[in-house]
Enzyme design. Structure first.
Site, short mmCIF file in Angstrom:
data_model
loop_
_atom_site.label_atom_id
_atom_site.label_comp_id
_atom_site.label_asym_id
_atom_site.label_seq_id
_atom_site.Cartn_x
_atom_site.Cartn_y
_atom_site.Cartn_z
N SER A 1 -7.79 -3.56 5.02
CA SER A 1 -7.77 -4.74 4.15
C SER A 1 -6.92 -5.83 4.77
O SER A 1 -5.74 -5.62 5.07
CB SER A 1 -7.22 -4.36 2.77
OG SER A 1 -7.24 -5.47 1.89
N GLY B 1 -10.06 -3.61 0.85
CA GLY B 1 -9.90 -2.17 0.73
C GLY B 1 -10.71 -1.55 -0.40
O GLY B 1 -11.27 -0.46 -0.23
N THR B 2 -10.77 -2.21 -1.53
CA THR B 2 -11.50 -1.64 -2.67
C THR B 2 -12.98 -1.50 -2.35
O THR B 2 -13.59 -0.44 -2.59
CB THR B 2 -11.30 -2.49 -3.93
OG1 THR B 2 -9.92 -2.42 -4.33
CG2 THR B 2 -12.17 -2.00 -5.07
N CYS C 1 -2.31 -2.40 -8.18
CA CYS C 1 -3.53 -2.14 -8.94
C CYS C 1 -3.26 -1.34 -10.20
O CYS C 1 -4.15 -1.15 -11.02
CB CYS C 1 -4.54 -1.40 -8.06
SG CYS C 1 -5.06 -2.34 -6.61
N ASN D 1 0.38 4.52 -0.69
CA ASN D 1 0.80 3.15 -0.98
C ASN D 1 2.02 3.08 -1.89
O ASN D 1 2.65 2.01 -2.00
CB ASN D 1 -0.35 2.37 -1.61
CG ASN D 1 -0.96 3.09 -2.80
OD1 ASN D 1 -1.48 4.19 -2.66
ND2 ASN D 1 -0.89 2.47 -3.96
N GLN E 1 -2.69 1.01 4.30
CA GLN E 1 -1.24 0.92 4.49
C GLN E 1 -0.79 1.40 5.87
O GLN E 1 0.40 1.42 6.15
CB GLN E 1 -0.52 1.74 3.41
CG GLN E 1 -0.70 1.23 2.00
CD GLN E 1 -0.02 -0.09 1.75
OE1 GLN E 1 0.88 -0.49 2.48
NE2 GLN E 1 -0.46 -0.80 0.73
N THR F 1 -23.91 -13.29 2.67
CA THR F 1 -23.51 -14.23 3.72
C THR F 1 -22.09 -13.94 4.17
O THR F 1 -21.17 -13.85 3.36
CB THR F 1 -23.62 -15.68 3.21
OG1 THR F 1 -24.96 -15.92 2.81
CG2 THR F 1 -23.23 -16.66 4.30
#
Length: 378
Positions: A198, A69-70, A322, A149, A178, A236
């Site tokens: 995410s 997500g970030t 976070c 969230n 979420q 990659t």
């Protein structure tokens, strides 16, 4: 242990973990390599992308794998800003976004972009008239999360989409981390241009994720290198992780209505219990997502409740993972009109379909004891 912190992260599904390990052992060739092992992993990567797209009812070319997500939020916001900077440097968002969004916007502000932060009401929702008034000729991006969230409040994405229909040049970015499996998401049929997901929020491995980028929309890459992900996101590819994530998404969305109903039942049981307790306030509004309950006990800091429950084997949190270790007050509670003291009391319960009614009953038993000990504290 009873795990009620599923908005922070989820336990990886056992069969998903097996798929991850099997893919790691057998399919370790680089998808960009020309030899047979590269072709094999490239085919598996393509299949995973197609599976994610089919589950979300979009086209496979609209799915781009990320690390979570970030990264997705940073890419959506900064990639739009870079791509469209010749057309304007104004962005609209809200005051209650995830730190990945807020910090990205703050960084752009330091570089000369202007950001309008929409306020929210007592239900944690934006004022649509305020959004209309905030749109300018130089607005290039509207960034509004689907589900908050910390509080679980749901933004009116369809009505926002209707407003933006008359502004086709503006990118509409939605943090959907979420939301997946919790609310209905119509990506193909809506005005949403970019949606971020995410994997570790739906029982997939950490370090996995993807964005939906509507066909025809352009997003400048932030990761330069070998040109993977159609030149949009070099590096990659995490083939085992993406295989596992696609499987986790499929498992999540199987019998999704039944799973969502189960979450609502567990949440309602907890909410009804908490609202009847003396000196306890439930901050989460009606009509919110089925998996999040935010509450507080008068004059008791949230971390005190968290540690008291932890001693009884029950895991909850104060705010977003976070932010919680930095002991920052939950901005969502403040922006919804509650006091600083109330914000400091906030505790978040976040559920998964893997939780049970027995776990809810045990929480009630243990919290009864904690509540009795703490309710008379001045």
């Amino acid at each position: 242990m009873i795990y009620f912190d599923n908005s922070a992260t989820t336990k990886i599904n056992d069969s998903v973990l097996e798929s991850y390990l099997e893919a790691s052992k057998r399919y370790y060739g680089n998808p960009s390599s020309l030899h047979v092992m590269g072709e094999e992993t490239s085919s598996l990567l393509k299949r995973s992308r197609m599976q994610v797209a089919e589950l979300l009812q979009v086209e496979s070319e609209e799915i781009f794998f990320t690390s979570g997500g970030t990264e997705g939020d940073n890419w959506a916001i900064k990639g739009t800003a870079i791509e469209k900077m010749a057309y304007g440097k104004h962005i609209i968002s809200t005051a209650i976004e995830h730190p990945a969004v807020i910090k990205s916007l703050e960084q752009l502000e330091q570089m000369g972009w202007e950001v309008t932060y929409l306020s929210v009401d007592e239900k944690g929702q934006i004022d649509l008239d305020e959004l209309k008034q905030a749109i300018r000729k130089d607005t290039v991006l509207v960034s509004i999360m689907a589900v908050n969230n910390e509080m679980g409040s749901i933004q009116p994405l369809r009505k926002i989409s209707e407003i933006l229909e008359s502004h086709p040049s503006i990118h509409f970015h939605v943090d959907a981390v979420q939301a997946v499996g919790k609310i209905d998401l119509d990506l193909a049929g809506s005005r949403i241009d970019i949606a971020v997901f995410s994997g570790h929020k739906f029982h997939a491995p950490k370090g996995t994720g993807f964005i939906y980028l509507k066909k025809g929309r352009k997003l400048a890459p932030l990761m330069s290198g070998g040109g993977q992900e159609k030149g949009k996101r070099s590096g990659t590819e995490n083939v085992p992780g993406n295989i596992a994530m696609a499987k986790a998404l499929r498992l999540l969305l199987e019998d999704s209505t039944a799973k969502r109903n189960k979450l609502f039942n567990l949440k309602n049981e907890l909410t009804d219990y908490l609202t009847k307790l003396e000196k306890v306030t439930v901050f989460t509004p009606d009509g919110s997502a089925p998996h999040i309950i935010c509450f507080g006990m008068n004059r008791i800091r949230g971390e005190v409740i968290v540690h008291a429950l932890e001693k009884q084997g029950i895991i909850v949190s104060t705010t977003s993972a976070c932010s919680s270790r930095r002991k920052t007050k939950t901005p969502t509670v403040l922006d919804m009109g509650y006091s600083k003291e109330e914000a400091e009391s906030a505790v978040r319960i976040s559920l998964s379909h893997l939780n049970s009614n027995e776990e809810v009953q045990e929480f009630k038993n243990q919290f009864n004891l904690i509540h009795e000990q703490m309710r008379d504290i001045n």
